[in-house]
Design an enzyme around this catalytic site. Sequence first.
Site, PDB file in Angstrom:
ATOM      1  N   GLU A   8     -17.041 -33.258  27.572  1.00  0.00           N
ATOM      2  CA  GLU A   8     -15.594 -32.421  27.615  1.00  0.00           C
ATOM      3  C   GLU A   8     -15.669 -31.166  28.327  1.00  0.00           C
ATOM      4  OE1 GLU A   8     -12.402 -33.231  24.290  1.00  0.00           O
ATOM      5  OE2 GLU A   8     -13.090 -31.300  24.032  1.00  0.00           O
ATOM      6  N   TYR A  55      -7.505 -29.518  31.380  1.00  0.00           N
ATOM      7  CA  TYR A  55      -8.584 -30.342  30.403  1.00  0.00           C
ATOM      8  C   TYR A  55      -9.016 -31.438  31.119  1.00  0.00           C
ATOM      9  CZ  TYR A  55     -10.144 -33.456  27.133  1.00  0.00           C
ATOM     10  OH  TYR A  55     -10.806 -34.595  26.242  1.00  0.00           O
TER      11      TYR A  55
END
Length: 403
Positions: A214, A126
């Site tokens: 993101e 992530y």
Amino acid sequence: MSAYFVDVGSGVEYRLSAPKEWGYLMKLHEYQSKQVFAKYGIPIPRGRVASTADEARHIAEELGGRVVIKSQVLVGGRGKAGGIRLARTPKEAGELATQVLAMEIKGLPVRKILIDEAVGITKEIYLGITNDRGARRPVMMASSAGGVDIEEVAANTPEKIIKLHIDPLLGLRDYQARDLAVSIDMPREFWRSFGEIAAGLWRVYKENDADLVEINPLVITSDNRLVALDGKMVVDDNAIFRHAEINEMRDLGAEDALEVEARKYGLSYINLDGNVGCMVNGAGLAMATMDIIKLSGGEPANFLDIGGGASSEKVAAALRIILADPKVKAVLFNIFGGITRCDEVARGVLTAIHEVKPKVPMVARLVGTNAEEGLRLLANANMITAETLVDAAQKAVAIAKGA
Ligand code: GDP
Ligand code: MN
């Protein structure tokens, strides 16, 4: 999730604990976000967007067979909802495309799908950047536990998410990206590539006035490359005027229809969950009005700032928008007449009443320039008038509850 407003006039920061979190922000679809990422040198899989099964099949043929069919909706968790499917052949791609295009994910219909070449994955990471209001600066976050369950990781094992604040003037420094790579146990051979991706992501964030960027997952592929498999970008609506190319990506069909309408008239409007419709001039006053409604035991149906010097046409548009919302059981007008004259606002309200013929009761509190004249006009139109904001809010809340 919650939405923030910062009233530029008063500097007041206001947080709305409403599930409708994206007022003043614009979300990009995954395929759009990844196109932006690619311009900043972030590796993405080859792929194209489609809106029919036939197109999907052709794209799969072009890409050489194995593809991932990805629903393009403005919500997360598509994988778990069945909106991300792996196809081994172009024929299967066509079949799965038909299925995914028939889906609704969290209430949103799937109108477009992204067909990406399938990638072999050895690890999911992530990587994201958002604004940390408490720290007054952006924060980059990374985790070795990337993939579809990052919310659970954040809730249950927050120590697995490494955070690093970025000085907005200095930007992301090389050593910071390297530290981050080390902290998430990234194998050394990927440090350089990770550093380039982190630097690219920082530039995406900064140069596009983003609120969130993101990559989840950023994967290590089975042939040892780092690739952004998913992409998410949320940008600040108030800065969109300087990003024409991003504004063109706006998907009006996927946004709240009333918010889209309000934007046309230059009204700041956010649809919320309560039943007291509000029309107020000034963002700070609108926030205060919402607070008083809550204090009186009610819930606002919307945030609406008609702005300073609002014309009667603008006021009429605002009232139409408030009344188009079936949740609204009472309307509260709270107008401070400064540059905006109260009688001008009242005339706009009368125009709108004439057009819309509202069935819900309306309570008005006007103070300032030409307030007497404004109140007289409204009282003649059978509106309930109030002396103070507290009085007005209590009346509106009582009516909304009784209805
Ligand atoms: P989200 O669920 O909305 O976040 O959608 P993502 O694009 O992140 O996809 C969800 C998951 O599907 C990823 O975490 C991967 O595990 C998987 N996935 C997505 N693309 C690929 C791919 O090209 N190959 C493989 N093997 N898995 C993929
Ligand atoms: Mn994802």
